[in-house]
Motif scaffolding. Structure first.
Motif, short mmCIF file in Angstrom:
data_model
loop_
_atom_site.label_atom_id
_atom_site.label_comp_id
_atom_site.label_asym_id
_atom_site.label_seq_id
_atom_site.Cartn_x
_atom_site.Cartn_y
_atom_site.Cartn_z
N MET A 360 0.81 -1.21 0.00
CA MET A 360 0.00 0.00 0.00
C MET A 360 0.85 1.27 0.00
O MET A 360 0.32 2.38 -0.12
CB MET A 360 -0.92 0.00 1.22
CG MET A 360 -1.99 -1.09 1.21
SD MET A 360 -2.85 -1.21 2.79
CE MET A 360 -3.62 0.41 2.87
N GLY A 361 2.18 1.10 0.15
CA GLY A 361 3.07 2.25 0.15
C GLY A 361 3.06 3.05 1.44
O GLY A 361 3.41 4.24 1.44
N ILE A 362 2.68 2.40 2.54
CA ILE A 362 2.64 3.09 3.84
C ILE A 362 4.06 3.29 4.36
O ILE A 362 4.91 2.41 4.24
CB ILE A 362 1.80 2.28 4.84
CG1 ILE A 362 0.34 2.23 4.37
CG2 ILE A 362 1.88 2.88 6.25
CD1 ILE A 362 -0.56 1.40 5.25
N ASP A 363 4.31 4.44 4.95
CA ASP A 363 5.64 4.80 5.44
C ASP A 363 6.12 3.81 6.51
O ASP A 363 5.33 3.30 7.30
CB ASP A 363 5.62 6.22 6.02
CG ASP A 363 7.01 6.73 6.35
OD1 ASP A 363 7.38 6.65 7.53
OD2 ASP A 363 7.72 7.17 5.43
N GLN A 364 7.44 3.58 6.53
CA GLN A 364 8.03 2.63 7.49
C GLN A 364 7.74 3.03 8.93
O GLN A 364 7.53 2.17 9.79
CB GLN A 364 9.54 2.56 7.27
CG GLN A 364 9.97 1.85 6.00
CD GLN A 364 9.83 0.34 6.10
OE1 GLN A 364 9.74 -0.21 7.19
NE2 GLN A 364 9.82 -0.33 4.96
N SER A 365 7.72 4.32 9.23
CA SER A 365 7.46 4.77 10.60
C SER A 365 6.05 4.39 11.03
O SER A 365 5.82 3.97 12.17
CB SER A 365 7.66 6.28 10.70
OG SER A 365 6.81 6.96 9.78
#
Length: 393
Positions: A360-365
């Protein structure tokens, strides 16, 4: 007893186990929708197996450690160290790939003996011993590698984690051999489940109704065969999945059927009672950590094979992923409760969430926050169950 009443009784009696399977199905369904079906595509299912196999291997060892009432914070560093030892021998020294494998396993045994000695025979808490081990083995990794990365491994070594068995029985657009292995696994599960149910009936223990039992077996069979079909449409049966299957079956038998397994549960459940019952607590604790060292070395071999090299930062935070898998899979914080299969389901929940959020391209943080919250909720659920069982609020 009706099927509905049987379901309600089983859920109330085994909420920890039942809940994790329901959660897994819900999470898979959710991320399948959010990724427009990409999560369960043949290529991604194969990648899930390859990318998270070493975490599942670590979780097998970690669940035994946690059942025994301990914790191991060093496994990520052991993964790095064993991979580094293998890389130096195979890549730098030009030795055969199997020498690297044996050397990595020997290193894992040595690590387990070292930590088992301090925990079992000196009496230092495992938290402290393995915290020290996390620093020691990471430092040794830097020394072994000379602060540099080594690559590539020969093709034979790479096949450990990236090889496939396919085309053995043919197939048009899918691999028949992979489907056959899946069918054998389903048959084995069905037979074992029926024998387990018959044994419980023999001793007058409660079991689910026959319709519910058949439904459970059919659902498991459908999931396994769907999984095998997706693998067969991609690259076939991963070699590392065969290794993982043997480990899961073997350690499930060890924990549930062997004297050693019963002693581990006894120590984690009530240490004083185990001592009074004649359990050799020191010896059992020693072998718990030797076993963890061996499985960490296996994970190190798989990880270095998958990454095609050894890096000083390899295995970073792997211990937290393994611990999270075990607790999410239903193990108790205080020890004495947990299963290998539960740890595998917990590990797959972490894998599906991580993979789904990546797709989904969610940020690693944000991914780290979500995984931390899931772990916290899993432990809170365990505490809630204990309080409810004891009548406390």
């Amino acid at each position: 007893m009706t099927a509905i009443a049987s379901v309600r009784e089983l859920l109330s009696r085994n909420m920890r186990t039942s809940g994790i399977y329901i959660a897994f199905v819900v999470i898979v369904g959710l991320f399948t929708i959010l990724t427009n079906g990409v999560l369960l595509s043949p290529g991604n299912v194969t990648n899930l197996v390859l990318q998270y196999s070493y975490i599942l291997i670590l979780a097998i060892g970690m669940v035994i450690v946690i059942i025994g009432g301990h914790i191991d914070l060093s496994v990520g560093s052991v993964v790095a160290l064993t991979g580094a030892v293998s890389a130096v021998l195979v890549i730098q020294q030009g030795m055969p790939w199997w020498i690297g494998v044996l050397a990595a396993l020997a290193t894992g045994v040595a690590v387990g003996v070292w930590q088992g000695f301090w925990v079992a025979y000196v009496g230092i808490p495992a938290f402290i011993v393995t915290l020290a081990g996390m620093l020691i083995f990471r430092g040794l990794t830097l020394l072994v590698l000379g602060n540099i990365s080594l690559s590539p491994f020969p093709a034979q070594y790479q096949r450990i984690a990236s090889g496939f068995l396919n085309g053995l029985l043919g197939g048009q657009g899918f691999d028949v051999f992979t489907l056959l292995i899946g069918a054998i696994g389903v048959a084995g599960y069905a037979v074992n489940s029926f024998r387990h149910r018959s044994a419980r009936l023999k001793y007058k223990q409660p079991v689910e109704s026959m319709p519910l039992f058949v439904l459970k077996v059919v659902l498991v069979a459908a999931v396994v065969m769907a999984f095998a079909f997706q693998l067969s449409r991609s690259r076939g049966l991963p070699i590392v999945l065969i290794l993982l299957a043997f480990l899961i079956i073997g350690y499930s038998l060890v924990t549930q059927k062997s004297i050693f397994g019963r002693h581990v549960y006894a120590i984690g459940g009530n240490l004083n009672a185990a001592q009074l019952s004649g359990v050799k607590v020191r010896a059992v604790n020693f072998w718990i950590f030797v076993n963890m060292g061996v499985l960490a070395s296996v994970a190190g071999i798989v990880y270095s094979s998958r990454s095609n090299g050894a890096q000083p930062a390899a295995g970073n935070m792997f211990e937290l992923d393994a611990i999270a898998a075990v607790f999410i899979g239903g193990a108790a914080v205080t020890g004495g409760i947990g299963t290998v299969v539960g740890a595998m389901v917990g590990g797959m929940i972490m894998a599906v969430m991580s993979n789904g959020m990546q797709l989904m391209g969610i940020d690693q943080s944000v991914q780290a926050v979500v995984r931390g919250l899931v772990l916290l909720l899993a432990v809170a659920f365990d505490v809630y169950n204990k309080r409810r069982a004891s009548g406390l609020r």
